[in-house]
Design an enzyme around this catalytic site. Structure first.
Site, PDB file in Angstrom:
ATOM      1  N   LYS A  67      -2.078  30.084  24.958  1.00 12.89           N
ATOM      2  CA  LYS A  67      -1.718  28.533  24.672  1.00 12.89           C
ATOM      3  C   LYS A  67      -1.420  28.418  23.062  1.00 12.89           C
ATOM      4  CE  LYS A  67      -5.279  25.517  23.632  1.00 12.89           C
ATOM      5  NZ  LYS A  67      -5.267  24.898  22.188  1.00 12.89           N
ATOM      6  N   ASN A  68      -2.119  29.326  22.337  1.00 11.86           N
ATOM      7  CA  ASN A  68      -1.892  28.963  20.882  1.00 11.86           C
ATOM      8  C   ASN A  68      -0.883  29.810  20.312  1.00 11.86           C
ATOM      9  OD1 ASN A  68      -4.021  26.945  21.065  1.00 11.86           O
ATOM     10  ND2 ASN A  68      -5.363  28.205  20.125  1.00 11.86           N
ATOM     11  N   ARG A  81      -2.647  17.904  18.337  1.00 10.27           N
ATOM     12  CA  ARG A  81      -2.819  18.093  16.757  1.00 10.27           C
ATOM     13  C   ARG A  81      -1.553  19.137  16.375  1.00 10.27           C
ATOM     14  NH1 ARG A  81      -6.696  16.770  13.322  1.00 10.27           N
ATOM     15  NH2 ARG A  81      -6.058  18.315  12.324  1.00 10.27           N
ATOM     16  N   ASP A  92     -11.154  14.622  14.725  1.00  7.60           N
ATOM     17  CA  ASP A  92     -11.076  14.957  16.220  1.00  7.60           C
ATOM     18  C   ASP A  92     -12.898  15.169  16.553  1.00  7.60           C
ATOM     19  OD1 ASP A  92     -11.317  17.508  15.583  1.00  7.60           O
ATOM     20  OD2 ASP A  92      -9.502  18.256  16.632  1.00  7.60           O
ATOM     21  N   VAL A 141     -16.135  27.958  11.156  1.00  5.38           N
ATOM     22  CA  VAL A 141     -14.953  27.222  10.994  1.00  5.38           C
ATOM     23  C   VAL A 141     -14.620  26.037  11.320  1.00  5.38           C
ATOM     24  CG1 VAL A 141     -12.675  27.475  12.371  1.00  5.38           C
ATOM     25  CG2 VAL A 141     -14.159  29.473  11.992  1.00  5.38           C
ATOM     26  N   ASP A 174     -13.264  29.553  19.107  1.00  4.15           N
ATOM     27  CA  ASP A 174     -13.055  28.922  20.757  1.00  4.15           C
ATOM     28  C   ASP A 174     -13.646  29.794  21.766  1.00  4.15           C
ATOM     29  OD1 ASP A 174     -11.537  27.192  19.467  1.00  4.15           O
ATOM     30  OD2 ASP A 174      -9.694  28.230  19.643  1.00  4.15           O
TER      31      ASP A 174
HETATM   32  N1  EPU Z   1      -8.547  23.227   7.302  1.00  2.29           N
HETATM   33  C1  EPU Z   1      -8.446  22.340   6.264  1.00  2.29           C
HETATM   34  N2  EPU Z   1      -7.260  22.288   5.569  1.00  2.29           N
HETATM   35  C2  EPU Z   1      -6.042  22.486   6.036  1.00  2.29           C
HETATM   36  C3  EPU Z   1      -6.260  23.196   7.220  1.00  2.29           C
HETATM   37  C4  EPU Z   1      -7.334  23.728   7.914  1.00  2.29           C
HETATM   38  O1  EPU Z   1      -9.695  22.227   5.768  1.00  2.29           O
HETATM   39  O2  EPU Z   1      -5.307  22.092   5.586  1.00  2.29           O
HETATM   40  C5  EPU Z   1      -9.710  23.612   8.171  1.00  2.29           C
HETATM   41  C6  EPU Z   1      -9.993  22.803   9.342  1.00  2.29           C
HETATM   42  O3  EPU Z   1     -10.686  21.692   9.400  1.00  2.29           O
HETATM   43  C7  EPU Z   1     -10.912  23.845   9.975  1.00  2.29           C
HETATM   44  C8  EPU Z   1     -10.460  25.319   9.688  1.00  2.29           C
HETATM   45  O4  EPU Z   1      -9.986  25.051   8.476  1.00  2.29           O
HETATM   46  O5  EPU Z   1     -12.246  23.680  10.039  1.00  2.29           O
HETATM   47  C9  EPU Z   1      -9.390  26.038  10.496  1.00  2.29           C
HETATM   48  O6  EPU Z   1      -8.585  25.288  10.545  1.00  2.29           O
HETATM   49  P1  EPU Z   1      -6.964  26.028  11.272  1.00  2.29           P
HETATM   50  O7  EPU Z   1      -5.969  25.312  10.502  1.00  2.29           O
HETATM   51  O8  EPU Z   1      -7.481  27.556  11.146  1.00  2.29           O
HETATM   52  O9  EPU Z   1      -6.937  25.503  12.975  1.00  2.29           O
HETATM   53  P2  EPU Z   1      -5.862  25.025  13.485  1.00  2.29           P
HETATM   54  O10 EPU Z   1      -4.551  25.643  13.103  1.00  2.29           O
HETATM   55  O11 EPU Z   1      -5.774  23.447  13.176  1.00  2.29           O
HETATM   56  C10 EPU Z   1      -6.040  26.645  15.607  1.00  2.29           C
HETATM   57  C11 EPU Z   1      -5.990  26.562  17.142  1.00  2.29           C
HETATM   58  C12 EPU Z   1      -7.353  26.175  17.496  1.00  2.29           C
HETATM   59  C13 EPU Z   1      -8.334  27.082  16.879  1.00  2.29           C
HETATM   60  C14 EPU Z   1      -8.321  27.297  15.143  1.00  2.29           C
HETATM   61  C15 EPU Z   1      -9.206  28.365  14.645  1.00  2.29           C
HETATM   62  C16 EPU Z   1      -4.098  25.848  17.845  1.00  2.29           C
HETATM   63  C17 EPU Z   1      -3.136  24.907  18.573  1.00  2.29           C
HETATM   64  N3  EPU Z   1      -5.041  25.661  17.472  1.00  2.29           N
HETATM   65  O12 EPU Z   1      -6.108  25.426  15.155  1.00  2.29           O
HETATM   66  O13 EPU Z   1      -7.771  26.138  18.838  1.00  2.29           O
HETATM   67  O14 EPU Z   1      -9.755  26.647  17.037  1.00  2.29           O
HETATM   68  O15 EPU Z   1      -6.596  27.638  15.088  1.00  2.29           O
HETATM   69  O16 EPU Z   1      -8.961  29.454  15.063  1.00  2.29           O
HETATM   70  O17 EPU Z   1      -3.360  27.121  17.534  1.00  2.29           O
HETATM   71  C18 EPU Z   1      -8.410  25.567  20.824  1.00  2.29           C
HETATM   72  O18 EPU Z   1      -7.427  26.527  21.694  1.00  2.29           O
HETATM   73  O19 EPU Z   1      -9.278  25.101  21.673  1.00  2.29           O
HETATM   74  C19 EPU Z   1      -8.384  25.515  19.616  1.00  2.29           C
HETATM   75  C20 EPU Z   1      -9.171  24.332  18.889  1.00  2.29           C
END
Ligand code: EPU
Length: 415
Positions: free
Chosen positions: A22-23, A92, A116, A327, A305
């Site tokens: 998915k990701n 998102r 969220d 995280v 995850d």
């Molecule tokens: N964060 C910030 N500022 C930013 C960006 C992120 O503070 O500008 C924080 C977030 O709030 C969070 C942490 O950094 O606490 C990690 O966020 P990250 O940006 O790494 O995650 P994401 O890209 O929003 C993806 C996956 C998530 C997975 C995370 C961590 C996708 C679509 N989503 O999210 O997947 O948990 O990376 O590995 O790729 C899932 O599949 O169930 C899922 C939630």
């Protein structure tokens, strides 16, 4: 609302082949907006999030057609560079069109995602990096309006935290920017390396993806390509933990065990037998696991995850485990549901304390979110009696054929 009914007690055993991640696929679909033409993606899972990203692409002006595990995407010359609130709220990852559309069109409008169930989830790092490349943003009526009046230019960006989404947004912007971009403290996820492989097949010049320094030399144009999506390590890990929690023996095919290095190491320490091949691994579950201390961290650390599923497994451990969530600020809603099943788990700040109990007992629980619903299913499979997991739609976001696959592996389960 749909629910999943599980009667616990049967070991999860046999063989399972995992589908595409998915990701990864969600980002690949956005990457296709970088150049007009026709693309083909293979190993695409039949999950809700892919359908929602298909709607985002439709809204932007591209067409997406699915045939089984293949999607074909047609991207026109002219795009409508916006993602509205209803789509961003539903998923998102829509925020990733910012980087791609700024690079391709010099403008993008994306509704600002709110928080969220995992916390406030800001996107400051995405925006600061894009600003360093020459983008300007204004928030008007809840919509982020981005523009790059002089185009985007390569620069050196050092992320405060290896955010997956920020790294991807910057990578998508940098491939068409003028000159060289270096992203330091980049996320190292295998899905990101797969995105870079797709971009390079489109004619981009990306080096170092999968390490913490990614170097991108911008090119003037890209071209369409075909690509096979990397395996979903979270799906692989979820089925492995289902086998582990039920004392089953499972061979998981189609996924490199290196993508789950820390997760498999913790399962071994908890008493599982693990054998690793090149693109497969097998797991034999213990009668009762041994308690473990775990900290979630960006890849290659223990994946956030996999946190709820691991807690569901450790709920029946001998001894007390502590899992520290590093995280997300708040990923604890599933705990109350697990405790309804007789688990003894509580959160103290970022620490989850899991006092192992001998037995769980089935009851009605709420699915909460995608990984929580998977975790509660694992708990239900190892519990005595019947568990009903409500809000089962969460599972459809990331697991293709979840209930049928578990049934084929011996579970007494239906939807
Ligand atoms: N964060 C910030 N500022 C930013 C960006 C992120 O503070 O500008 C924080 C977030 O709030 C969070 C942490 O950094 O606490 C990690 O966020 P990250 O940006 O790494 O995650 P994401 O890209 O929003 C993806 C996956 C998530 C997975 C995370 C961590 C996708 C679509 N989503 O999210 O997947 O948990 O990376 O590995 O790729 C899932 O599949 O169930 C899922 C939630």
């Amino acid at each position: 609302m749909d629910s999943i009914r599980v009667v616990g007690g049967n070991p999860i055993s046999g063989q399972v082949t995992v589908h595409g991640a998915k990701n990864a696929v969600l980002k690949h679909m956005v990457a296709m907006l970088l150049a007009p033409g026709r693309y083909r993606l293979d190993n695409v899972p039949g999950i809700l999030d892919v359908d929602i990203m298909g709607e985002v692409l439709d809204h932007v002006g591209a067409t997406c057609v699915r045939r089984g595990s293949v999607i074909e995407v047609d991207v026109p010359e002219e795009l409508n560079p916006e993602a509205p609130l209803d789509l961003v709220r539903r998923m998102r990852a829509s925020i990733l069109i910012l980087g791609a559309l700024l690079a391709r069109m010099g403008t993008a409008r994306v509704a600002l995602p709110g928080g969220d169930d995992f916390g406030s989830r800001p996107i400051g790092m995405h925006l600061e990096g894009l600003e360093q490349m020459g983008a300007e943003f204004e928030l008007r009526h809840g919509v982020l309006e981005g523009s790059a009046p002089n185009g985007l230019s390569g620069t050196e960006i050092f992320l405060e935290f290896p955010s997956v989404g920020a790294t991807e947004n910057l990578l998508l912007a940098a491939v068409l920017a003028k000159g060289r971009t270096v992203i330091g403290n980049a996320a190292r996820e295998p899905e990101l390396a797969d995105l870079a492989a797709l971009l390079n097949a489109m004619g981009a010049e990306v080096e170092g993806a999968g390490t913490s320094t990614i170097e991108i030399t911008g090119v003037p144009t890209l071209h369409p390509t075909d690509h096979t999506v990397v395996a979903d390590r979270l799906v692989a890990g979820t089925y492995a933990l289902a086998a582990a929690a039920t004392g089953g023996t499972l061979e998981v095919r189609g996924c490199n065990p290196d993508f789950l290095r820390m997760e498999l190491r913790k399962m071994e320490a908890a008493g599982c037998g693990v054998v690793r091949g090149d693109t497969w691994f097998s797991v034999v579950g213990p009668e009762r696991p041994i308690a473990q201390d775990i900290a979630t961290l960006p890849y290659p650390g223990f994946h956030t995850d996999m946190h709820p599923q691991m807690v569901a497994f450790l709920a029946r451990a001998k001894g007390t485990s502590i899992l520290t969530e590093n995280v997300y600020a708040a990923r604890f809603r599933y705990i109350g549901e697990l405790n309804r099943m007789g688990a003894d788990v509580h959160a103290d700040g970022q620490h989850v304390v899991i006092r192992g109990v001998t037995d769980l007992s089935g009851c009605e629980v709420d699915g909460c979110d995608i990984r929580a619903a998977a975790a509660l299913t694992i708990a239900g499979l190892s519990a005595e009696g019947e568990t009903i997991i409500g809000d089962a739609e969460h599972i459809d976001r990331g697991y293709d054929g979840f209930v049928d696959i578990l049934r084929s592996l011996g579970a007494d389960i239906d939807r």
